[in-house]
Motif scaffolding. Sequence first.
Motif, short mmCIF file in Angstrom:
data_model
loop_
_atom_site.label_atom_id
_atom_site.label_comp_id
_atom_site.label_asym_id
_atom_site.label_seq_id
_atom_site.Cartn_x
_atom_site.Cartn_y
_atom_site.Cartn_z
N GLN A 92 24.30 2.30 24.89
CA GLN A 92 22.72 2.10 24.44
C GLN A 92 21.97 1.75 25.50
OE1 GLN A 92 23.41 -1.18 21.45
NE2 GLN A 92 24.59 0.13 20.09
N ALA A 93 22.16 1.07 26.34
CA ALA A 93 21.21 0.66 27.45
C ALA A 93 20.92 1.89 28.21
CB ALA A 93 21.76 -0.38 28.47
N GLU A 94 22.07 2.54 28.55
CA GLU A 94 21.81 3.99 29.43
C GLU A 94 21.21 4.98 28.46
OE1 GLU A 94 25.79 4.93 30.03
OE2 GLU A 94 26.04 4.00 31.98
N GLN A 95 21.29 5.09 27.24
CA GLN A 95 20.52 6.00 26.39
C GLN A 95 18.85 5.56 26.47
OE1 GLN A 95 21.51 8.90 24.84
NE2 GLN A 95 19.21 9.15 24.63
N ARG A 96 18.70 4.29 26.23
CA ARG A 96 17.36 3.67 26.36
C ARG A 96 16.68 4.12 27.67
NH1 ARG A 96 19.77 -0.64 23.43
NH2 ARG A 96 19.70 -1.87 25.30
N ALA A 97 17.44 3.90 28.72
CA ALA A 97 16.95 4.08 30.32
C ALA A 97 16.72 5.44 30.15
CB ALA A 97 17.67 3.67 31.23
N ARG A 98 17.43 6.51 29.53
CA ARG A 98 17.10 7.99 29.55
C ARG A 98 15.91 8.42 28.80
NH1 ARG A 98 22.62 8.55 29.79
NH2 ARG A 98 22.83 8.58 27.49
N GLN A 101 12.68 7.23 30.47
CA GLN A 101 12.54 8.14 31.56
C GLN A 101 11.74 9.51 30.97
OE1 GLN A 101 13.47 7.58 34.80
NE2 GLN A 101 12.86 9.35 35.81
N ASP A 102 12.40 10.17 29.99
CA ASP A 102 11.64 11.29 29.57
C ASP A 102 10.57 10.89 29.01
OD1 ASP A 102 14.15 12.48 30.05
OD2 ASP A 102 15.05 12.47 27.85
#
Length: 106
Positions: A92-98, A101-102
């Motif tokens: 979930q943290a990685e998805q929020r970071a992506r 970024q987008d």
Amino acid sequence: MHCDIYKFPKHNDMYVYIARPCYPDDTDDIKDWLGVLPKDFRASLGVSKFVMHLDLGDTPTLARVDKEEVLAKLKSQGYFVQMPPQDVMLRQAEQRARDAQDKKYD
């Protein structure tokens, strides 16, 4: 000990257990059961969705948490928060970071 379990669409795989010590005698009154949560924490959760009612006395074990820990928290503060497993939280943290970024480059 009886409890109600709620989930929150904003927080995948997180569940909140709310103590219902007088169940079923307390079912006649309309009550805000989530009122036991700290105000700021509750506000951050968003809209709740009832999942199920559970009699912990009749339940030998729970899937992701220690039953005794849940009982202790329900007795001491009236609620217990079951956080997602670490691998789910990491995804979930990685998805929020992506996503952040987008949005930065939109």
